[in-house]
Enzyme design. Structure first.
Site, PDB file in Angstrom:
ATOM      1  N   SER A  47     -57.022 -14.650 -59.001  1.00 22.03           N
ATOM      2  CA  SER A  47     -55.630 -14.801 -58.550  1.00 22.03           C
ATOM      3  C   SER A  47     -55.275 -16.260 -58.257  1.00 22.03           C
ATOM      4  CB  SER A  47     -55.346 -13.924 -57.320  1.00 22.03           C
ATOM      5  OG  SER A  47     -56.090 -14.361 -56.202  1.00 22.03           O
ATOM      6  N   HIS A  48     -56.290 -17.121 -58.008  1.00 20.86           N
ATOM      7  CA  HIS A  48     -55.989 -18.517 -57.682  1.00 20.86           C
ATOM      8  C   HIS A  48     -56.771 -19.504 -58.553  1.00 20.86           C
ATOM      9  CE1 HIS A  48     -53.874 -16.510 -54.511  1.00 20.86           C
ATOM     10  NE2 HIS A  48     -53.226 -17.634 -54.275  1.00 20.86           N
ATOM     11  N   ARG A  52     -52.958 -19.738 -61.684  1.00 21.43           N
ATOM     12  CA  ARG A  52     -51.999 -20.466 -60.848  1.00 21.43           C
ATOM     13  C   ARG A  52     -51.375 -21.676 -61.562  1.00 21.43           C
ATOM     14  NH1 ARG A  52     -49.371 -17.293 -58.061  1.00 21.43           N
ATOM     15  NH2 ARG A  52     -50.260 -16.440 -56.187  1.00 21.43           N
ATOM     16  N   HIS A 120     -47.569 -25.744 -51.907  1.00 19.53           N
ATOM     17  CA  HIS A 120     -48.928 -25.212 -51.742  1.00 19.53           C
ATOM     18  C   HIS A 120     -49.096 -23.940 -52.559  1.00 19.53           C
ATOM     19  CE1 HIS A 120     -52.638 -23.933 -49.898  1.00 19.53           C
ATOM     20  NE2 HIS A 120     -52.687 -25.068 -49.225  1.00 19.53           N
ATOM     21  N   PHE A 121     -50.114 -23.935 -53.408  1.00 16.00           N
ATOM     22  CA  PHE A 121     -50.331 -22.744 -54.240  1.00 16.00           C
ATOM     23  C   PHE A 121     -51.768 -22.237 -54.187  1.00 16.00           C
ATOM     24  CE2 PHE A 121     -52.175 -26.023 -56.818  1.00 16.00           C
ATOM     25  CZ  PHE A 121     -53.240 -25.388 -57.425  1.00 16.00           C
ATOM     26  N   ALA A 123     -56.084 -21.597 -53.183  1.00 14.14           N
ATOM     27  CA  ALA A 123     -57.058 -20.981 -52.283  1.00 14.14           C
ATOM     28  C   ALA A 123     -57.483 -22.019 -51.250  1.00 14.14           C
ATOM     29  CB  ALA A 123     -58.262 -20.504 -53.081  1.00 14.14           C
ATOM     30  N   THR A 160     -47.865 -14.650 -46.746  1.00  9.54           N
ATOM     31  CA  THR A 160     -49.143 -13.977 -47.041  1.00  9.54           C
ATOM     32  C   THR A 160     -50.280 -14.673 -46.287  1.00  9.54           C
ATOM     33  OG1 THR A 160     -49.144 -15.241 -49.105  1.00  9.54           O
ATOM     34  CG2 THR A 160     -48.528 -12.927 -49.234  1.00  9.54           C
ATOM     35  N   ARG A 186     -50.124 -12.220 -52.778  1.00  7.63           N
ATOM     36  CA  ARG A 186     -49.029 -12.112 -53.751  1.00  7.63           C
ATOM     37  C   ARG A 186     -49.579 -12.234 -55.182  1.00  7.63           C
ATOM     38  NH1 ARG A 186     -43.703 -10.648 -52.864  1.00  7.63           N
ATOM     39  NH2 ARG A 186     -42.293 -11.581 -54.360  1.00  7.63           N
ATOM     40  N   GLY A 187     -50.505 -13.178 -55.339  1.00  7.53           N
ATOM     41  CA  GLY A 187     -51.098 -13.403 -56.666  1.00  7.53           C
ATOM     42  C   GLY A 187     -51.804 -12.156 -57.192  1.00  7.53           C
ATOM     43  N   GLU A 188     -52.416 -11.403 -56.295  1.00  4.22           N
ATOM     44  CA  GLU A 188     -53.125 -10.184 -56.702  1.00  4.22           C
ATOM     45  C   GLU A 188     -52.109  -9.136 -57.191  1.00  4.22           C
ATOM     46  OE1 GLU A 188     -56.420 -10.434 -56.593  1.00  4.22           O
ATOM     47  OE2 GLU A 188     -56.717  -8.414 -57.388  1.00  4.22           O
ATOM     48  N   LYS A 230     -52.797  -5.713 -36.148  1.00  3.45           N
ATOM     49  CA  LYS A 230     -53.802  -6.775 -35.958  1.00  3.45           C
ATOM     50  C   LYS A 230     -53.612  -7.881 -37.001  1.00  3.45           C
ATOM     51  CE  LYS A 230     -57.025  -3.516 -33.885  1.00  3.45           C
ATOM     52  NZ  LYS A 230     -58.374  -2.961 -33.827  1.00  3.45           N
TER      53      LYS A 230
END
Ligand code: NDP
Ligand code: PYC
Length: 338
Positions: A47-48, A52, A120-121, A123, A160, A186-188, A230
């Protein structure tokens, strides 16, 4: 025919740099971004990783990011360090600040880096692992866009908001985790959509506030925090520590600033580092053994430590000399070169 395409390790950076420069990033930013993408793709963080690049390209096309910004490091005589990314992507700013953050942490026992005015995008684990590689423990946090409803709510207020932590271990990979405080990043969800898969229950609400497993309805509606109230509270903590505490935007403001554009969120980031030598009562061996006892107790039960999958992927990909990405993504990336 396989739906995966192999890319030689050397080509991951080269392809990234070519695409980034093609769209308008300068040499320094292209290199810093490509290094992050390589590091994530090497560990099969789908995902990252290279995925990306699509967001990096979109961010440049949106027209607000500077591809040539020169980050400004602002030291102080306290344990707090600031770097102004000057509307560039966060990564070059963090690269520039990292040696000083390590130096200040070793001098003071604890130090924090506030990154401001960055897109910022990425991991966060590669950044906290740079600190654990220097013998420090570290935590990093960022907000994003207000896509996530608070527990009990129905519309996005929170980002997120990932939290990453890394702890150094002698002669072993560090103990690291890095996850979104939403049930799914979000990427997932975007990857589920691209793969035509349904989401599990409990991840998102549609626009009407009803539970949904449809990725597009989730993207249009609201994501949910992990672990109910939580995760929601942890996410609010991220908003506060990486937003108002460091004089930067919360996810609601980042979303407003984007005004419907689809590129990377724009906000701040905080990284806090600890030098065990200042905390461990002069007993590094005993306290390392204590930590190792805990890790061993977890592993002996058949549980796994976070990042183990990543470290195994890294070893496998280094050994075979290539990574694999979906062929559809490979084709989408190559289309960006035209
Ligand atoms: P994941 O759910 O994929 O993984 C979260 C963490 O949990 C990882 O460290 C993972 O280790 C570990 N883990 C997973 N399964 C287990 C298990 N069974 N036992 C023990 N540990 C486990 O992360 P997310 O999808 O939430 O986030 C992915 C990335 O997205 C992160 O790197 C995050 O920083 C990034 N992100 C960035 C954002 C931004 O705004 N810049 C926003 C949101 C996310 P392993 O990797 O080994 O599986
Ligand atoms: O996956 O949630 C996400 C994300 C937000 C910004 C970059 N990645």
């Amino acid at each position: 025919m396989s739906n995966l395409t192999q890319i030689a390790l050397d080509d991951v950076r080269a392809l990234s740099i070519k695409i980034l420069k093609n769209v308008g990033y300068g040499d320094d930013h292209a290199r810093a971004i490509a290094e992050m993408l390589y590091t994530c793709q090497l560990d099969d963080c789908q995902s990252h990783g290279l995925f990306r690049l699509l967001m990096c390209v979109q961010t440049m096309r949106d027209g607000k990011i500077s591809g040539h910004a020169k980050p400004a490091l602002k030291d102080s005589d306290t344990a707090v360090l600031h770097v102004d990314a000057r509307d560039g992507m966060s990564l070059l700013a963090v690269d520039i600040a990292m040696p000083k953050l390590i130096e200040k942490t070793k001098a003071n026992g604890i130090a924090a880096l506030a990154v401001n005015k960055c897109f910022h995008f990425s991991a966060l684990w590669p950044e906290v692992e740079r600190l654990s590689a220097a013998g420090l423990a570290a935590i990093a946090m960022v907000p994003s866009h207000s896509w996530v409803a608070p527990a009990g709510g129905k519309r996005g207020s929170l980002g997120t908001n990932p939290i990453a932590f890394s702890w150094p271990r002698h002669d072993k990979n560090p103990f690291t985790f890095d996850f979104a405080t939403s049930g799914f990043a979000r990427g997932e969800i975007e990857l589920y959509k691209r793969a035509g898969k349904q989401l599990p229950d409990g991840v998102a609400l549609d626009k009407q506030g009803n539970p949904t497993t449809d990725p597009q309805a989730a993207l249009d509606g609201a994501m949910l925090p992990f672990g109910s109230y939580k995760g929601s509270a942890l996410s609010i903590m991220v908003e506060l520590l990486a937003g108002p505490l460091i004089d930067d935007m919360i996810s609601l403001e980042s979303m407003e600033y984007a005004a419907g554009q689809a590129g990377a969120p724009y906000h701040g980031q905080i990284i806090i580092a600890f030098d065990p030598a200042h905390f461990n009562g002069g007993k590094p061996v005993e306290n390392n053994e204590r930590a190792e006892r805990l890790f061993a107790d977890i592993i002996e039960q058949g549980a796994r430590l976070p990042s183990q999958r990543r470290f195994e992927a890294r070893a496998r990909n280094l050994e075979r000399g290539f990574v694999e990405i979906p062929t559809v993504l490979y084709d989408d990336l190559h289309a960006l070169l035209n």
